[in-house]
Design a protein around this motif. Structure first.
Motif, mmCIF file in Angstrom:
data_model
loop_
_atom_site.group_PDB
_atom_site.id
_atom_site.type_symbol
_atom_site.label_atom_id
_atom_site.label_comp_id
_atom_site.label_asym_id
_atom_site.label_seq_id
_atom_site.Cartn_x
_atom_site.Cartn_y
_atom_site.Cartn_z
ATOM 1 N N ASP A 3 -1.713 11.062 4.016
ATOM 2 C CA ASP A 3 -1.601 9.314 3.796
ATOM 3 C C ASP A 3 0.326 9.637 4.064
ATOM 4 O OD1 ASP A 3 -3.131 8.663 1.858
ATOM 5 O OD2 ASP A 3 -2.273 9.329 0.231
ATOM 6 N N GLU A 4 1.102 10.377 4.877
ATOM 7 C CA GLU A 4 2.052 10.043 5.136
ATOM 8 C C GLU A 4 1.975 10.028 6.827
ATOM 9 O OE1 GLU A 4 3.919 10.069 3.070
ATOM 10 O OE2 GLU A 4 4.033 11.663 1.729
ATOM 11 N N ARG A 5 1.397 10.523 7.289
ATOM 12 C CA ARG A 5 0.646 10.165 8.806
ATOM 13 C C ARG A 5 0.531 8.854 9.006
ATOM 14 N NH1 ARG A 5 -0.482 13.791 12.615
ATOM 15 N NH2 ARG A 5 -0.467 15.631 10.952
ATOM 16 N N PHE A 6 -0.458 8.278 8.163
ATOM 17 C CA PHE A 6 -0.795 6.536 7.933
ATOM 18 C C PHE A 6 -0.071 6.200 7.903
ATOM 19 C CE2 PHE A 6 -2.036 2.935 5.986
ATOM 20 C CZ PHE A 6 -3.281 2.437 6.623
ATOM 21 N N HIS A 7 1.136 6.215 7.228
ATOM 22 C CA HIS A 7 2.945 5.923 6.942
ATOM 23 C C HIS A 7 2.930 5.128 8.290
ATOM 24 C CE1 HIS A 7 2.736 6.360 2.609
ATOM 25 N NE2 HIS A 7 1.637 5.972 2.437
ATOM 26 N N HIS A 8 2.616 6.686 9.502
ATOM 27 C CA HIS A 8 3.447 6.849 10.702
ATOM 28 C C HIS A 8 2.821 5.877 11.180
ATOM 29 C CE1 HIS A 8 5.605 8.523 14.313
ATOM 30 N NE2 HIS A 8 4.435 8.775 14.530
ATOM 31 N N GLY B 200 8.483 15.639 2.753
ATOM 32 C CA GLY B 200 8.938 14.717 3.130
ATOM 33 C C GLY B 200 7.973 13.974 2.752
ATOM 34 N N CYS B 201 8.641 12.372 2.909
ATOM 35 C CA CYS B 201 7.775 11.331 2.421
ATOM 36 C C CYS B 201 7.543 10.325 3.267
ATOM 37 C CB CYS B 201 7.051 11.400 0.800
ATOM 38 S SG CYS B 201 8.158 10.745 0.204
ATOM 39 N N ARG C 149 0.920 -1.325 0.061
ATOM 40 C CA ARG C 149 -0.113 -0.148 0.016
ATOM 41 C C ARG C 149 0.717 0.921 -0.178
ATOM 42 N NH1 ARG C 149 -4.759 2.696 3.905
ATOM 43 N NH2 ARG C 149 -4.005 4.819 2.915
ATOM 44 N N GLN C 150 1.954 1.266 0.657
ATOM 45 C CA GLN C 150 2.794 2.260 1.336
ATOM 46 C C GLN C 150 3.453 2.804 -0.481
ATOM 47 O OE1 GLN C 150 5.908 2.299 3.566
ATOM 48 N NE2 GLN C 150 6.409 4.409 3.415
ATOM 49 N N ALA C 151 3.875 1.721 -1.445
ATOM 50 C CA ALA C 151 4.792 1.955 -2.483
ATOM 51 C C ALA C 151 3.557 2.382 -3.373
ATOM 52 C CB ALA C 151 4.819 0.339 -2.579
ATOM 53 N N ARG D 99 10.975 8.646 9.971
ATOM 54 C CA ARG D 99 11.454 8.858 8.256
ATOM 55 C C ARG D 99 9.846 9.690 8.051
ATOM 56 N NH1 ARG D 99 11.301 7.431 1.618
ATOM 57 N NH2 ARG D 99 12.770 9.573 1.435
ATOM 58 N N GLU D 100 8.412 8.784 8.078
ATOM 59 C CA GLU D 100 7.401 9.494 8.239
ATOM 60 C C GLU D 100 6.876 10.096 8.653
ATOM 61 O OE1 GLU D 100 5.987 8.634 5.593
ATOM 62 O OE2 GLU D 100 6.905 7.193 4.678
ATOM 63 N N ALA D 101 7.032 10.346 10.391
ATOM 64 C CA ALA D 101 7.185 11.415 11.474
ATOM 65 C C ALA D 101 7.675 12.752 10.714
ATOM 66 C CB ALA D 101 7.964 10.961 12.492
ATOM 67 N N ASP E 184 1.133 4.782 -2.481
ATOM 68 C CA ASP E 184 0.400 5.669 -1.929
ATOM 69 C C ASP E 184 2.006 6.434 -2.624
ATOM 70 O OD1 ASP E 184 -1.819 4.970 -0.971
ATOM 71 O OD2 ASP E 184 -1.067 4.919 1.333
ATOM 72 N N GLU E 185 3.205 6.273 -2.146
ATOM 73 C CA GLU E 185 4.296 7.127 -2.383
ATOM 74 C C GLU E 185 4.471 7.617 -4.406
ATOM 75 O OE1 GLU E 185 5.053 9.032 -0.391
ATOM 76 O OE2 GLU E 185 5.776 7.172 1.621
ATOM 77 N N ALA E 186 3.941 6.137 -5.245
ATOM 78 C CA ALA E 186 3.916 6.292 -6.587
ATOM 79 C C ALA E 186 2.774 7.248 -6.937
ATOM 80 C CB ALA E 186 3.575 5.623 -6.915
HETATM 81 FE FE LIG Z 1 4.949 7.734 2.527
#
Ligand SMILES: [Fe+2]
Ligand SMILES: [Fe+2]
Length: 218
Positions: free
Chosen positions: A163-168, A217-218, A73-75, A129-131, A77-79
């Motif tokens: 999304d980045e918050r979700f990754h964190h 950031g991402c 999912r993260q791959a 990194r996501e934080a 989202d970042e794409a």
């Molecule tokens: Fe991210």
């Protein structure tokens, strides 16, 4: 220490460490200079492709199906972020012809993340990194607003930042599952610290080279 308490401690410590990445005083200088959001969005493209690729790299060796699915999912989202930023750059009259975000090679952050061999280190690095991304994106949204670029600010506020918050939060969830003994916790702690150090080194380098302090950031 149990995993729950360990992660709570890490979150507390991270908040203090991340304050080092919030040099608000430089923001006004950047808006006044030639650091329009366009230049920073090009830097963001590199972050997004690297974030997508690192998640994809970690997927095949991840130790559980739930971690594999989270990384997949993260791959994606970042794409998706990459594509959205590309569209926004075109709207801002940057057609990106001849631009390859990887032309200068992978960043030290990518190389560091790619060197991590265990799920617990990877998850701790990602959680950190996501934080960092959440902090950087908040600054970037402020920069866009001050520069009068409401559409880019909206893209970050409404789509990318959540999304980045979700990754964190994904990182938090998997750290609780994986950082269950002293050895795993020591690995997680070291990966967390090194991630912040690499981010700081990169930020200092970006500032020395191009006076960039607020790339998203991402
Ligand atoms: Fe991210
Ligand atoms: Fe992203």
């Amino acid at each position: 220490m149990n995993a729950e308490a360990f992660v709570a401690e890490l979150i507390r410590e991270n908040d203090q460490l991340l304050a080092r990445l919030a040099p608000a005083a430089t923001l006004t200088n950047e808006v006044a200079g030639d650091l329009a959001p366009v230049k920073l969005l090009r830097a963001a493209l590199k972050n997004e492709i690297e974030a997508s690729e690192i998640a994809a790299r970690w997927l095949p060796t991840a130790g559980s199906v739930s971690l594999k699915l989270a990384l997949a999912r993260q791959a994606g989202d970042e794409a998706k972020h990459y594509a959205l930023i590309e569209t926004r750059l075109r709207e801002l009259d940057d057609n990106l012809i001849g631009f390859n975000p990887l032309a200068t090679g992978y960043s030290p952050m990518f190389q560091y993340l790619a060197s991590l061999g265990s799920d617990v280190e990877r998850v701790a690095a990602q959680f950190t990194r996501e934080a960092i991304a959440v902090v950087k994106n908040r600054q970037f949204i402020e920069l866009c607003e001050r520069a009068g670029d409401a559409a880019t600010a909206r893209l970050y506020r409404d789509v990318i930042e959540p999304d980045e918050r979700f990754h964190h939060e994904m990182g938090v969830k998997f750290l609780r599952e994986l950082a269950t003994d002293a050895e795993a916790q020591a690995l997680a702690r070291a990966a967390r610290l090194r991630t912040i150090e690499v981010a700081e080194e990169l930020q200092n380098l970006a500032f020395a080279r191009a006076k960039i302090h607020h790339a998203p950031g991402c």
